[in-house]
Design an enzyme around this catalytic site. Structure first.
Site, PDB file in Angstrom:
ATOM      1  N   ASP A 228      -4.271   9.019   0.101  1.00  0.00           N
ATOM      2  CA  ASP A 228      -3.456  10.237  -0.045  1.00  0.00           C
ATOM      3  C   ASP A 228      -2.133   9.985  -0.765  1.00  0.00           C
ATOM      4  OD1 ASP A 228      -5.435  11.620   1.356  1.00  0.00           O
ATOM      5  OD2 ASP A 228      -4.482  11.264   3.289  1.00  0.00           O
ATOM      6  N   ALA A 229      -2.123   8.970  -1.607  1.00  0.00           N
ATOM      7  CA  ALA A 229      -0.866   8.603  -2.269  1.00  0.00           C
ATOM      8  C   ALA A 229      -0.928   8.724  -3.782  1.00  0.00           C
ATOM      9  CB  ALA A 229      -0.476   7.185  -1.875  1.00  0.00           C
TER      10      ALA A 229
END
Lengths: 284, 284, 284, 284
Positions: A228-229
């Site tokens: 999720d980065a």
């Protein structure tokens, strides 16, 4: 829908880039219907997107590429040109949640977004009927602790036989292995059900409920090795209050997730996105 | 503006709470102009807020408190009642950024929000003229590495002599010591210039720029010992894109910060907020 | 999903309404999970909604109605009570635009909203396959200049045989005759593709484009004899700019239309809406 | 803040406009920090805005104008160039409502927006102290039935002696006479307290309340002879519900009005707006 070419390019900023490129297009009488420019004044990088009417040019896309090459080399451009007559081939991955898949099928069925669905892959069998009603291939690749490596190898093969240009994780609740992330870098997009960077990882609505936030959100981003980065393409939020339980958040959030994912997919298949470091330039 | 009493209460949920309380008010012919209820179905806690026209009751607020006591005790209520004729006394703390202070002064000057400003405290002298033009006391309490303890003691004294009911950190860029946080628990509100829990701490717009988010926000919350982690009162966001530099975020964010802070302050001084654990019930 | 009754009521405002009703429920040990109240201080009308856990009561819904009658009569209540075990029967009318129908089918298929689709009626045959895939009846009732009266009579018969409780015009681009509007008063909801009262009638996006607005919207409202003038249930907007052509507005607007219609339908089938004059009270 | 020139231009669309203009700038080594283009594909009109670093050019703005003339004539450009070192001179007109004036004074005081306030004119004396505290001239020009012509003549004289480039109606509740509208065409901006074209004219919040809308808004637009019908610069909305009385709308609306007006003013004084027919192109 008109037949167009989309030229997407970026390079180190300097004087005269627009002048060069627009001169090249103008000298061949190219009719530009959309032109967008962006200078990143911190990294000194320049970005541009042109949409050109295909028939206004005296040559085809291959010839464009040949003739543009000297200009591109002089400017040290990183560039690509795409043809609206060849819509992007997309593979969609889903688990059990249906809202994002249903949204994408609607967008494809009505060609609200111009793209092709090459295949739908799921670790569950639940949506086979619905997908096959659309005349689309549905691949059930179960995921268990002991078969993940083989399952992802199978998926990789599918991506290749499908000639997938874009892979959409439409609430596919599995973590993509590092190798696949790297192999398909800049081609896998995910919808995460939080306003990133808040609430990374599992059960973001539970985290949001615990924190007592007054808005919840969804984020579509490119998938990288770090969970999720990756570079964010689009985000949106919706208001909640003390009365909103986790189940309500899940329900309300779906409306945001599917709209944000659809917007992001449009940007991607219409060649509106350039990845720059861990950020995106989106010529919306 | 009419003269009203606001009864704010909460207790463990059970059958008949509303019946009890509404019966008490009705038997004294109390005219309820606003009634809000909330059940937290996870913690089984019940919350309510009633606004009652003062003149509809045959007694004053002290007598109300006496007579209501048995009912409150039976239900094990945590409760308070406030009088619209006695607006809340607020102390505002600022550093150098003016937008939040200017907003609060405007709200006070026009009585858009009904509250009193007991004092403005700043670690800088820059806004003295502007504050004093309003006829308000301005206290310059400088902050340096070696005088912080004394400075905060001075502040504490001021809070007490001012009879401050609410303390607003209107972009006061100093960290309040743990002891003061505890002493004034549930009475200090802050505006943080990010969409919490994203970008806690210093320079949130720089953090947002680095992460490449597509929305930035502001959060008003109660101050606790843990930095930017207290109960959230209100939040909002504004759209940004690849073109938005940090300075633009700072500028755009100010509009969100001041509006969110003003909304939160309204909720607080109108007795619309109940803190419950690390969350808030806001009867907006 | 729990089994609940929803009591919706309104009456002239007076002291003691909440006390009366909450006492009635409490004396039968009724467990209220949601309670909402609203006083219209202009018309002096009072509105309320209670959701009660069915099993907490010692009797069924019929007995509730009998026992509640004296209380209701004393307060002169206009009231209804519904049973979550009997979801509302909805008939959907469509023309050629698919986005709203697809949205409603998704909501029904996944029971994201609890309702039944009794039938889909269209003046075109285009969506038959898609509807029938869902196992739902599709009625093609063509509309021509010379058969409208007969067509609407056929529709009326269908509404009755279907026992339609709610009729949804999901971008049904035909004007409903005055008689049907009256016969099904308060039961037909429409989605209009503008932010009413702006741009009533045909081609609202063209009107919006001509006017040069910077936001476009959608409105869900009850249908009355006057075109696009009935009580509004919900509205929302989306930002556009000088670059947004009519076709873009049509495309962007669809996302707003379908979400607004779905929200409005949820409010209606969950008995959250009371019509009051030409306005609505929505206990969202 | 850097020293820049802003070139704003439009002309009939044809091949090579960007190429021409960007070539002109590039050949003089001009460093473009912002470049925006827009083609109106309906009217076949082309719009552009360039921000050029002043020091990157080998000549000053007068010489730029002389040298650019042949290029501009060849393209039949309607164009202007402005100098960031000469901020726009603005006259603000107000009545009794303070929120918009306070917002503009804040923006000016902090130079959040780069402009000069040449004068404040009001038909009331109420805000004299507040304006004069800022060191700005306050002109009280009362308006009565029998002196309007003379009052507007006085105003016209003031505009001229002030060398007003922009006139802002900051909730100035008087109708500007047709002649003034024409004389200062494209230079007077208004904030109307509704989401235009809904609720033109007087008491828009009352109209909104009567209609039962679920969002209220504000619109900043250029003033023309037709009331509230000029080109829209910006708009925004805020959610309301059945609980929102007219007074609440007035209060909530103020937050939207002042922010929308401030945004519009920024666009205008930063030369981001081109009027095209009855619409605007806003390079935000």
């Amino acid at each position: 829908m008109s037949h167009t070419y989309t030229l997407l390019a970026s390079c180190r900023d300097r004087v005269g880039i627009v002048s060069h490129v627009s001169h090249f297009i103008a000298q061949h009488n190219g009719w530009i219907t959309e032109a967008s420019y962006h200078t990143d004044s911190v990294s000194h990088w320049f970005f541009m997107r042109h949409v050109i009417v295909a028939d206004s040019l005296p040559f085809d896309i291959d010839e464009f590429q040949r003739r543009f090459l000297p200009c591109a080399e002089e400017l040290n451009l990183q560039w690509s040109i795409s043809d609206s007559a060849k819509p992007k081939r997309v593979v969609v991955l889903v688990s059990k949640e249906e809202h994002c898949l249903a949204e994408l099928l609607y967008r494809w069925r009505t060609q609200d977004i111009r793209f092709e669905i090459a295949a739908v892959i799921s670790n569950h069998g639940t949506m086979r009927d619905y997908v096959e009603f659309h005349g689309l291939p549905y691949h059930h690749i179960p995921m268990a602790q002991d078969n993940r490596q083989q399952a992802y190898a199978e998926m990789d093969t599918l991506f290749q036989t499908c000639q997938a240009e874009v892979i959409v994780l439409a609430r596919y609740m599995q973590i993509i292995p590092e190798e696949l992330c790297q192999q398909y870098q800049g081609r896998i997009i995910n919808i995460h059900h939080s306003f990133l960077p808040s609430f990374v990882g599992a059960r973001p609505y539970h985290q949001a409920y615990e924190r007592g936030v007054k808005l919840i959100g969804a984020t579509s981003h490119y998938v990288t090795g770090e969970l999720d980065a990756g570079p964010i393409i689009d985000q949106d939020v919706i208001r909640v209050n003390h009365d909103t339980l986790v189940d309500d958040m899940v329900r309300l959030g779906k409306d945001v997730e599917k709209i944000v994912l659809a917007r992001a997919l449009r940007y991607v298949v219409e060649d509106r996105v350039i990845i720059h470091g861990n950020k995106t330039v989106v010529f919306s």
